[in-house]
Design a protein around this motif. Structure first.
Motif, PDB file in Angstrom:
ATOM      1  N   ARG A  20      49.037 -40.240  72.079  1.00 20.91           N
ATOM      2  CA  ARG A  20      49.004 -40.499  70.537  1.00 20.91           C
ATOM      3  C   ARG A  20      48.794 -39.707  69.296  1.00 20.91           C
ATOM      4  NH1 ARG A  20      47.130 -44.613  73.370  1.00 20.91           N
ATOM      5  NH2 ARG A  20      45.656 -45.358  72.213  1.00 20.91           N
ATOM      6  N   ALA A  21      47.715 -39.188  69.232  1.00 22.11           N
ATOM      7  CA  ALA A  21      47.105 -39.275  68.205  1.00 22.11           C
ATOM      8  C   ALA A  21      48.377 -37.793  67.851  1.00 22.11           C
ATOM      9  CB  ALA A  21      45.935 -37.430  68.406  1.00 22.11           C
ATOM     10  N   ASP A  22      48.332 -38.322  66.047  1.00 23.73           N
ATOM     11  CA  ASP A  22      49.389 -37.345  65.301  1.00 23.73           C
ATOM     12  C   ASP A  22      48.846 -36.846  64.709  1.00 23.73           C
ATOM     13  OD1 ASP A  22      51.571 -36.285  64.010  1.00 23.73           O
ATOM     14  OD2 ASP A  22      52.080 -38.342  63.432  1.00 23.73           O
ATOM     15  N   PHE A  23      49.001 -35.590  64.699  1.00 20.96           N
ATOM     16  CA  PHE A  23      48.302 -34.077  64.144  1.00 20.96           C
ATOM     17  C   PHE A  23      49.323 -33.876  62.613  1.00 20.96           C
ATOM     18  CE2 PHE A  23      45.671 -34.117  67.340  1.00 20.96           C
ATOM     19  CZ  PHE A  23      44.350 -34.649  66.723  1.00 20.96           C
ATOM     20  N   SER A  24      49.989 -34.904  62.574  1.00 20.03           N
ATOM     21  CA  SER A  24      51.247 -34.288  61.468  1.00 20.03           C
ATOM     22  C   SER A  24      50.443 -33.950  60.197  1.00 20.03           C
ATOM     23  CB  SER A  24      52.734 -34.609  61.735  1.00 20.03           C
ATOM     24  OG  SER A  24      52.545 -36.269  61.320  1.00 20.03           O
ATOM     25  N   GLY A  25      50.269 -35.499  59.807  1.00 24.38           N
ATOM     26  CA  GLY A  25      49.151 -35.386  58.235  1.00 24.38           C
ATOM     27  C   GLY A  25      47.909 -34.580  58.214  1.00 24.38           C
ATOM     28  N   GLY A  26      47.611 -33.678  59.059  1.00 22.37           N
ATOM     29  CA  GLY A  26      46.837 -32.655  58.988  1.00 22.37           C
ATOM     30  C   GLY A  26      47.963 -31.622  58.104  1.00 22.37           C
ATOM     31  N   TRP A  63      47.866 -39.057  50.496  1.00 22.34           N
ATOM     32  CA  TRP A  63      47.041 -40.384  51.413  1.00 22.34           C
ATOM     33  C   TRP A  63      47.548 -41.788  51.279  1.00 22.34           C
ATOM     34  CZ3 TRP A  63      43.374 -44.248  50.861  1.00 22.34           C
ATOM     35  CH2 TRP A  63      43.312 -45.108  52.295  1.00 22.34           C
ATOM     36  N   ALA A  64      47.332 -42.624  50.328  1.00 16.22           N
ATOM     37  CA  ALA A  64      47.818 -43.701  49.400  1.00 16.22           C
ATOM     38  C   ALA A  64      48.333 -44.014  49.980  1.00 16.22           C
ATOM     39  CB  ALA A  64      46.558 -43.766  48.363  1.00 16.22           C
ATOM     40  N   ALA A  65      49.642 -43.104  49.131  1.00 21.41           N
ATOM     41  CA  ALA A  65      50.941 -43.155  49.322  1.00 21.41           C
ATOM     42  C   ALA A  65      51.615 -42.746  50.890  1.00 21.41           C
ATOM     43  CB  ALA A  65      51.714 -41.860  48.616  1.00 21.41           C
ATOM     44  N   HIS A  66      51.313 -43.169  51.423  1.00 20.31           N
ATOM     45  CA  HIS A  66      51.827 -42.900  53.186  1.00 20.31           C
ATOM     46  C   HIS A  66      51.503 -43.860  53.876  1.00 20.31           C
ATOM     47  CE1 HIS A  66      53.189 -38.698  54.460  1.00 20.31           C
ATOM     48  NE2 HIS A  66      52.624 -38.109  52.777  1.00 20.31           N
ATOM     49  N   VAL A  67      50.387 -44.561  53.239  1.00 18.57           N
ATOM     50  CA  VAL A  67      49.968 -46.079  54.406  1.00 18.57           C
ATOM     51  C   VAL A  67      50.845 -46.776  53.612  1.00 18.57           C
ATOM     52  CG1 VAL A  67      47.513 -47.500  53.865  1.00 18.57           C
ATOM     53  CG2 VAL A  67      47.382 -44.721  54.146  1.00 18.57           C
ATOM     54  N   ARG A  84      44.026 -55.413  60.871  1.00 18.78           N
ATOM     55  CA  ARG A  84      44.038 -53.733  62.040  1.00 18.78           C
ATOM     56  C   ARG A  84      44.368 -53.411  62.070  1.00 18.78           C
ATOM     57  NH1 ARG A  84      42.661 -55.607  68.244  1.00 18.78           N
ATOM     58  NH2 ARG A  84      42.747 -57.279  67.237  1.00 18.78           N
ATOM     59  N   ALA A  85      46.278 -53.600  62.064  1.00 16.14           N
ATOM     60  CA  ALA A  85      47.089 -52.897  61.226  1.00 16.14           C
ATOM     61  C   ALA A  85      47.123 -51.707  60.576  1.00 16.14           C
ATOM     62  CB  ALA A  85      48.492 -53.666  61.519  1.00 16.14           C
ATOM     63  N   ALA A  86      46.719 -52.269  59.164  1.00 14.92           N
ATOM     64  CA  ALA A  86      46.028 -51.557  57.579  1.00 14.92           C
ATOM     65  C   ALA A  86      44.867 -50.375  58.134  1.00 14.92           C
ATOM     66  CB  ALA A  86      45.789 -52.855  56.777  1.00 14.92           C
ATOM     67  N   LEU A  87      44.252 -50.713  58.511  1.00 19.52           N
ATOM     68  CA  LEU A  87      43.388 -50.013  59.096  1.00 19.52           C
ATOM     69  C   LEU A  87      43.461 -48.943  60.496  1.00 19.52           C
ATOM     70  CD1 LEU A  87      40.065 -52.163  59.447  1.00 19.52           C
ATOM     71  CD2 LEU A  87      40.720 -50.914  57.512  1.00 19.52           C
ATOM     72  N   ARG A  88      44.613 -48.865  61.360  1.00 19.45           N
ATOM     73  CA  ARG A  88      44.632 -48.082  61.390  1.00 19.45           C
ATOM     74  C   ARG A  88      45.743 -46.976  60.993  1.00 19.45           C
ATOM     75  NH1 ARG A  88      49.595 -47.700  63.633  1.00 19.45           N
ATOM     76  NH2 ARG A  88      50.136 -49.980  63.684  1.00 19.45           N
ATOM     77  N   VAL A  89      46.724 -47.704  60.114  1.00 19.63           N
ATOM     78  CA  VAL A  89      47.512 -46.904  59.557  1.00 19.63           C
ATOM     79  C   VAL A  89      46.538 -45.488  58.318  1.00 19.63           C
ATOM     80  CG1 VAL A  89      49.490 -46.405  58.006  1.00 19.63           C
ATOM     81  CG2 VAL A  89      49.337 -48.397  59.659  1.00 19.63           C
ATOM     82  N   CYS A  90      45.595 -46.194  58.470  1.00 18.22           N
ATOM     83  CA  CYS A  90      44.573 -45.738  57.382  1.00 18.22           C
ATOM     84  C   CYS A  90      44.021 -44.585  58.088  1.00 18.22           C
ATOM     85  CB  CYS A  90      43.438 -46.723  56.598  1.00 18.22           C
ATOM     86  SG  CYS A  90      44.200 -47.872  55.190  1.00 18.22           S
ATOM     87  N   ARG A  91      43.864 -45.034  58.901  1.00 18.37           N
ATOM     88  CA  ARG A  91      42.953 -43.975  60.240  1.00 18.37           C
ATOM     89  C   ARG A  91      44.337 -42.972  60.571  1.00 18.37           C
ATOM     90  NH1 ARG A  91      40.935 -47.549  62.569  1.00 18.37           N
ATOM     91  NH2 ARG A  91      42.878 -47.376  64.099  1.00 18.37           N
TER      92      ARG A  91
END
Length: 173
Positions: A20-26, A63-67, A84-91
């Motif tokens: 499930r890991a999405d590295f598109s952010g990287g 990052w903040a804009a994407h979150v 929990r959902a917000a922290l998941r999105v931040c991560r």
């Protein structure tokens, strides 16, 4: 559950997380860092400090804009938003920031190699492009792509990175 059963269960859960890991952010963060480096033509009295801060702060803002976009999108989709959902999105979006760290470190340690600011910009740009290729390769491997697809995604990201380098050459010459 027995020790072997627990180990198997952990392995399955770990494989599920990696799948499930999405590295598109990287990849995105690496392109962003490269773009910042291209735009950083005029720096003030402390160019290295300013450039490190510019790289890291720009990554944090994106990052903040994407979150925000992810969380706002979840609200529009009428899904409940909890902590929990917000922290998941931040991560999940954090690779955007992670991708800015290697070019920032390259800038920070450049005086140790005796590099001037111009050479520092080129080294940091090379690090950002290498990161872009690296993130895409890791993403493809973790998604279970064939070696052919891994090579293709690495090549595409290298070409994109070289286009950024071409922009830098065009803008500075």
């Amino acid at each position: 559950m027995s020790g072997a059963g627990q180990a198997t269960s952990r392995t399955v859960r770990g494989a599920g997380r990696r799948a499930r890991a999405d590295f598109s952010g990287g990849v995105y963060g690496s392109v962003l860092a490269a773009s910042v480096l291209i735009g950083a033509g005029t720096l003030g009295s402390f160019p290295r400090v300013e450039l490190v801060l510019l790289l890291l702060l720009t990554a944090l803002v994106f990052w903040a804009a994407h979150v925000h976009a992810q969380l706002f999108g979840a609200r529009l989709a009428q899904r409940d938003l909890d902590r929990r959902a917000a922290l998941r999105v931040c991560r999940e979006e954090w690779p955007i920031v992670n991708a800015a760290v290697p070019p920032a470190l390259a800038v920070a340690v450049s005086p140790l190699a005796g590099l001037g600011i111009r050479a520092t910009l080129w080294v940091a740009l090379a690090v950002a492009v290498a990161g872009q290729v690296g993130w895409s390769t890791v993403a493809a491997r973790r998604a279970g792509a064939s070696w052919r697809m891994v090579a293709l995604t690495a090549t595409v990201n290298l070409v994109l990175g070289l286009l950024i380098v071409a922009c830098k050459l065009f803008l500075t010459h």
